[in-house]
Design a protein around this motif. Structure first.
Motif, mmCIF file in Angstrom:
data_model
loop_
_atom_site.group_PDB
_atom_site.id
_atom_site.type_symbol
_atom_site.label_atom_id
_atom_site.label_comp_id
_atom_site.label_asym_id
_atom_site.label_seq_id
_atom_site.Cartn_x
_atom_site.Cartn_y
_atom_site.Cartn_z
ATOM 1 N N GLU A 101 9.140 -5.305 -13.184
ATOM 2 C CA GLU A 101 9.008 -5.712 -11.779
ATOM 3 C C GLU A 101 8.474 -4.579 -10.918
ATOM 4 O O GLU A 101 7.680 -4.798 -9.997
ATOM 5 C CB GLU A 101 10.348 -6.196 -11.238
ATOM 6 C CG GLU A 101 10.257 -6.699 -9.798
ATOM 7 C CD GLU A 101 11.561 -7.277 -9.288
ATOM 8 O OE1 GLU A 101 11.620 -7.599 -8.082
ATOM 9 O OE2 GLU A 101 12.518 -7.398 -10.078
ATOM 10 N N ALA A 102 8.887 -3.342 -11.217
ATOM 11 C CA ALA A 102 8.411 -2.200 -10.431
ATOM 12 C C ALA A 102 6.899 -2.029 -10.549
ATOM 13 O O ALA A 102 6.237 -1.640 -9.575
ATOM 14 C CB ALA A 102 9.122 -0.930 -10.885
ATOM 15 N N TRP A 104 4.706 -4.478 -11.068
ATOM 16 C CA TRP A 104 4.135 -5.560 -10.275
ATOM 17 C C TRP A 104 4.154 -5.194 -8.788
ATOM 18 O O TRP A 104 3.139 -5.287 -8.098
ATOM 19 C CB TRP A 104 4.911 -6.852 -10.533
ATOM 20 C CG TRP A 104 4.458 -8.018 -9.707
ATOM 21 C CD1 TRP A 104 4.934 -8.389 -8.493
ATOM 22 C CD2 TRP A 104 3.424 -8.944 -10.046
ATOM 23 N NE1 TRP A 104 4.265 -9.512 -8.042
ATOM 24 C CE2 TRP A 104 3.342 -9.865 -8.975
ATOM 25 C CE3 TRP A 104 2.582 -9.087 -11.148
ATOM 26 C CZ2 TRP A 104 2.435 -10.930 -8.979
ATOM 27 C CZ3 TRP A 104 1.675 -10.153 -11.147
ATOM 28 C CH2 TRP A 104 1.609 -11.054 -10.073
ATOM 29 N N ARG A 105 5.312 -4.778 -8.311
ATOM 30 C CA ARG A 105 5.477 -4.558 -6.881
ATOM 31 C C ARG A 105 4.659 -3.374 -6.371
ATOM 32 O O ARG A 105 4.057 -3.442 -5.292
ATOM 33 C CB ARG A 105 6.958 -4.345 -6.550
ATOM 34 C CG ARG A 105 7.777 -5.617 -6.648
ATOM 35 C CD ARG A 105 9.202 -5.403 -6.172
ATOM 36 N NE ARG A 105 9.951 -6.648 -6.205
ATOM 37 C CZ ARG A 105 9.937 -7.559 -5.238
ATOM 38 N NH1 ARG A 105 9.206 -7.357 -4.158
ATOM 39 N NH2 ARG A 105 10.644 -8.663 -5.345
ATOM 40 N N ARG A 106 4.618 -2.283 -7.098
ATOM 41 C CA ARG A 106 3.937 -1.102 -6.604
ATOM 42 C C ARG A 106 2.432 -1.333 -6.462
ATOM 43 O O ARG A 106 1.821 -0.927 -5.469
ATOM 44 C CB ARG A 106 4.198 0.099 -7.521
ATOM 45 C CG ARG A 106 3.527 1.403 -7.079
ATOM 46 C CD ARG A 106 3.986 1.850 -5.704
ATOM 47 N NE ARG A 106 3.331 3.089 -5.293
ATOM 48 C CZ ARG A 106 3.300 3.543 -4.044
ATOM 49 N NH1 ARG A 106 3.888 2.869 -3.080
ATOM 50 N NH2 ARG A 106 2.684 4.671 -3.753
ATOM 51 N N ILE A 108 0.877 -4.197 -5.996
ATOM 52 C CA ILE A 108 0.648 -5.106 -4.869
ATOM 53 C C ILE A 108 0.975 -4.420 -3.547
ATOM 54 O O ILE A 108 0.298 -4.639 -2.536
ATOM 55 C CB ILE A 108 1.441 -6.411 -5.074
ATOM 56 C CG1 ILE A 108 0.808 -7.203 -6.231
ATOM 57 C CG2 ILE A 108 1.489 -7.239 -3.793
ATOM 58 C CD1 ILE A 108 1.491 -8.475 -6.594
ATOM 59 N N ASP A 109 1.982 -3.554 -3.542
ATOM 60 C CA ASP A 109 2.325 -2.832 -2.314
ATOM 61 C C ASP A 109 1.147 -2.030 -1.776
ATOM 62 O O ASP A 109 0.866 -2.035 -0.575
ATOM 63 C CB ASP A 109 3.501 -1.882 -2.566
ATOM 64 C CG ASP A 109 4.855 -2.560 -2.431
ATOM 65 O OD1 ASP A 109 4.901 -3.700 -1.928
ATOM 66 O OD2 ASP A 109 5.855 -1.943 -2.832
ATOM 67 N N HIS A 113 -0.197 -5.292 0.435
ATOM 68 C CA HIS A 113 0.624 -4.963 1.597
ATOM 69 C C HIS A 113 -0.005 -3.813 2.372
ATOM 70 O O HIS A 113 0.042 -3.785 3.611
ATOM 71 C CB HIS A 113 2.046 -4.598 1.164
ATOM 72 C CG HIS A 113 2.780 -5.740 0.536
ATOM 73 N ND1 HIS A 113 3.870 -5.565 -0.275
ATOM 74 C CD2 HIS A 113 2.572 -7.081 0.583
ATOM 75 C CE1 HIS A 113 4.309 -6.732 -0.692
ATOM 76 N NE2 HIS A 113 3.542 -7.665 -0.186
ATOM 77 N N ASN A 151 -1.105 -7.830 -12.320
ATOM 78 C CA ASN A 151 -0.673 -7.284 -11.031
ATOM 79 C C ASN A 151 -1.870 -6.828 -10.198
ATOM 80 O O ASN A 151 -1.975 -7.129 -9.002
ATOM 81 C CB ASN A 151 0.345 -6.154 -11.223
ATOM 82 C CG ASN A 151 -0.095 -5.085 -12.214
ATOM 83 O OD1 ASN A 151 -1.165 -5.160 -12.823
ATOM 84 N ND2 ASN A 151 0.745 -4.071 -12.405
#
Length: 241
Positions: A101-102, A104-106, A108-109, A113, A151
């Motif tokens: 998950e980390a 994926w999120r980083r 996209i962040d 974002h 991602n």
């Protein structure tokens, strides 16, 4: 006429540096952004100075909305930022079935974002002066897909939708927003990834693109001459698709 100011995020990378140098050569005053490599951004600034241009390095984390807004508000106190090139992005590749998950999120962040964090504070100033240019750097992976990059492709494809909406919202104010989607471009990230046979199989042009070729396209989209090009995703990939 006031000198236009341009912010290039991820300006310490190969493509970002080429874009910053090209915009400076066309008369803009550059803000060259970096986060993890401020010394490389400063090297780009020094190269622009050596060529007779104007530039400063700025450092903040695009994934941190409050820090980004604070940095931009400080810059806007000195005047409008007329051109935004959102080039920043990171890879953290893995097959989706094994992706953390980390990861994926980083990714996209920073890309997606980060686009919101850096563009939203600049738009009202652009609208008040009835001129602005926004260019987001995507990737052929967002168009065609690529193994191990769900991602990255998701983040970059998200930019396509955001930019198309932004173009519709702001076109009447003299602001254009477009996406440039490079293919395989020569540089630190790609130099050891493909041999000549792989390139010929992947790319109809049978070579990598050059950062300066991407920079020329971006600089054109940031010019007065490109005012009627708006809401577009433009590939620069040697015919990959």
């Amino acid at each position: 006429m006031r000198q236009r100011r341009a912010l290039v995020t991820g300006g310490s990378g190969d493509i970002g540096a080429a874009i910053a140098r090209e915009l400076a050569a066309r008369g803009c005053a550059l803000l060259v952004h970096a986060h993890s490599a401020p010394e490389r951004a400063q090297a780009v600034v020094e190269a622009i100075h050596a060529a007779g241009g104007q530039a400063r390095a700025v450092c903040f984390d695009l994934a941190d909305g409050a820090a980004t807004r604070a940095a931009l508000e400080a810059e806007l106190a000195d005047g409008a930022i007329d051109i935004l090139v959102h080039n920043a992005g990171i890879h953290d590749d893995a097959p989706l079935a094994g992706m953390q998950e980390a990861q994926w999120r980083r990714v996209i962040d920073v890309s997606l974002h980060g686009f919101f964090h850096v563009s939203q504070p600049l738009l009202l100033t652009m609208a008040r002066q009835r001129w602005g240019r926004v260019v987001a750097l995507s990737s052929v992976a967002a168009v065609l897909g690529n193994r191990g990059q769900a991602n990255y492709a998701a983040a970059k494809a998200g930019l396509h939708g955001a930019v198309r909406c932004l173009a519709r919202e702001m076109a009447s104010r003299g602001i254009s927003a477009n996406v440039v989607a490079p293919g395989v471009i020569a540089g630190r990230m790609s130099q050891d990834l493909f041999d000549e046979a792989q390139l010929k199989a992947m790319v109809p042009a049978a070579r990598m693109g050059r950062p300066d070729e991407v920079a020329a396209l971006v600089a054109f989209l940031c010019s007065d001459a490109a005012a009627y090009i708006n809401g577009q995703v433009i590939g620069i990939n040697g015919g990959m698709g």
